[in-house]
Design a protein around this motif. Sequence first.
Motif, PDB file in Angstrom:
ATOM      1  N   GLN A  10      20.393  10.029  -4.743  1.00  0.00           N
ATOM      2  CA  GLN A  10      19.221  10.642  -4.132  1.00  0.00           C
ATOM      3  C   GLN A  10      18.160   9.565  -3.912  1.00  0.00           C
ATOM      4  O   GLN A  10      18.170   8.528  -4.585  1.00  0.00           O
ATOM      5  N   GLN A  11      17.233   9.821  -3.014  1.00  0.00           N
ATOM      6  CA  GLN A  11      16.144   8.889  -2.779  1.00  0.00           C
ATOM      7  C   GLN A  11      14.936   9.639  -2.219  1.00  0.00           C
ATOM      8  O   GLN A  11      15.065  10.757  -1.714  1.00  0.00           O
ATOM      9  N   ILE A  55      17.615   7.709  -7.414  1.00  0.00           N
ATOM     10  CA  ILE A  55      16.878   8.384  -8.486  1.00  0.00           C
ATOM     11  C   ILE A  55      17.612   9.672  -8.873  1.00  0.00           C
ATOM     12  O   ILE A  55      18.322  10.261  -8.060  1.00  0.00           O
ATOM     13  N   PRO A  56      17.463  10.129 -10.114  1.00  0.00           N
ATOM     14  CA  PRO A  56      18.149  11.347 -10.542  1.00  0.00           C
ATOM     15  C   PRO A  56      17.576  12.597  -9.884  1.00  0.00           C
ATOM     16  O   PRO A  56      16.449  12.607  -9.378  1.00  0.00           O
ATOM     17  N   GLY A  82      21.990  14.817  -3.911  1.00  0.00           N
ATOM     18  CA  GLY A  82      22.350  14.199  -2.640  1.00  0.00           C
ATOM     19  C   GLY A  82      21.254  14.179  -1.601  1.00  0.00           C
ATOM     20  O   GLY A  82      21.495  13.750  -0.469  1.00  0.00           O
ATOM     21  N   ALA A  83      20.044  14.606  -1.954  1.00  0.00           N
ATOM     22  CA  ALA A  83      18.971  14.745  -0.958  1.00  0.00           C
ATOM     23  C   ALA A  83      18.212  13.440  -0.762  1.00  0.00           C
ATOM     24  O   ALA A  83      18.166  12.578  -1.646  1.00  0.00           O
ATOM     25  N   SER A 226      28.936  19.279  -4.609  1.00  0.00           N
ATOM     26  CA  SER A 226      28.486  18.355  -5.658  1.00  0.00           C
ATOM     27  C   SER A 226      27.617  19.105  -6.648  1.00  0.00           C
ATOM     28  O   SER A 226      26.596  19.690  -6.274  1.00  0.00           O
ATOM     29  N   VAL A 227      28.019  19.074  -7.914  1.00  0.00           N
ATOM     30  CA  VAL A 227      27.294  19.758  -8.990  1.00  0.00           C
ATOM     31  C   VAL A 227      26.534  18.728  -9.818  1.00  0.00           C
ATOM     32  O   VAL A 227      27.086  17.683 -10.187  1.00  0.00           O
ATOM     33  N   ALA A 228      25.268  19.009 -10.096  1.00  0.00           N
ATOM     34  CA  ALA A 228      24.466  18.179 -10.997  1.00  0.00           C
ATOM     35  C   ALA A 228      24.310  18.915 -12.320  1.00  0.00           C
ATOM     36  O   ALA A 228      23.839  20.053 -12.360  1.00  0.00           O
TER      37      ALA A 228
END
Length: 537
Positions: A10-11, A55-56, A82-83, A226-228
């Motif tokens: 992510q960013q 970043i997380p 993933g954003a 995708s699972v966080a």
Amino acid sequence: MTLAQTVESQQITGTVTDSTGALIAGAQIVVANTATGLSRTVTSNQDGIYNALNIPVGTYTITTTMQGFKKSVITGVNVDVGAKPAVLIALAVGLVDESVEVKADTMQIQTTSAEIGAVITSQQATQIQLNGRNYIQLLTLQPGVSQTVASGFNIFGTYGANGNSQSVNGIRTDSANFFIDGVDNKDNGGGGNNFVNISPDALQQFRNVASSYDASYGGTSGATVSVAVRSGGKDFHGVAYEYFRNDAIQAYQFIPIGGAVVKPPLRYNNFGYTVGGPLYIPGHFNTRKDKLFFFWAQDFKRVRTSSIGSYSVPTPAALATALAGPTTATGRALAATLLTSPTGNFSYLNENPSNQQEYLVKVDYNLNEKNQINGHFVHDAYTNVGNPTNFIIFQRRLPGLTASVQWTHTFNSKTVNTIVSSYSGNIIYETDGIGANPQFNKSVLRSDYGLNYATLYNASTYIPQIAITGYTLPSTTPLAFNNYQRIYAGKDDFSRILGESRCQNGCLCVARSQEPDCSTRTEWPVHLSKPGFACPG
């Protein structure tokens, strides 16, 4: 090795301007996670552009300072899995001691990627009523998704959570990818099921990327889910829960006029707990509670479902007539293994009990501003009865797991590298608890019927399968196979800001091990014809 296969990252990106819209270079931007205190400091370039890379997942506060301007504080910036949200920063002329605080928009438009997808949050996963509490069914909330199961309760099948019953944008149902914190969670050798069925209370969010995704996704032509996994934070938090269903409070199914009033037994209990927070020693280690965090969860499912099944079988009179003709001792012994019913219809209760338990742990360690390490371990243990409609049943055991360690290193405000080492897989055991199905009240051992003729390699002790034209009879196949599957993977994701562009390179090294142990039929079936089915030796 696959080039351009990168880590799920992510960013936050955007531009810094003044009140007139002029671009500001050299502004210092601090991006801080509100739950853990993790921060990343970057500087806007000559075009006013800034990027906080790799970043997380979480909620962030963006603080911007620049000489001659008031400090800008933007709170509530959500970064989904993933954003790559774009957050514009507008500075007002004034003293640095003064500050302007702005709440970020709830709906943030992603302008840095053409990916089409949607995010399901932990709040949605836990508060929407899920029949069976399987998060995968939430995919159907998104456009272009259809599934082949009538109820989410059926998503959890013979070999675990069924990940091949959903079609995204018309793509084949077995063409989706499933990841947990970037770790492969798909059993490609077992029908597309998931290795672990993560509890909705343990996931922070998950994202389904349906189309137009970049080179960091791959493996199949379908969507990527995708699972966080949830993480601990500065504060302790936890929950305990139980969800249940019971036939005592279930409505009756449709009953035809004159039909029997039957309500199949049902017991469903899903209970567990989660707890997370900081790991610290007062006065000695992590005193500010911004270094080391943990999250622990356990989830248990006990399911007792059943349905009414039936077989078309010979009547005792028909069997006696067949035995009155020329027969042998072997033929009479084979006849003794048959099911019979005065009505020619043998009804039974098709019971399908299953148990599942899961334990999960995740640890996040902010070593310093330049190095962050995290890891997770998820283990599922699933058991059910195999072949519940057959003469011979067995206990199916299915332990599965995913595990990973990830290290993110920030070289400078423009260069970040992330390395992930992971291990996932499952084992399918189908050789335990082989025995007679109690619903038929019949022995399945050849010795109990005096069947002593030779079999292939003399390896089978069970009665043979008997097929009679015009009747349907239970099978006697005792088991299918054992299967051992492991996936070892190493990933690297290197990101570098070059002017206005982000250059991202990655590699993926995978070693797959699969060892199926297939059983061999050791008893030939016996075929008889109707009417007057004879029972020869």
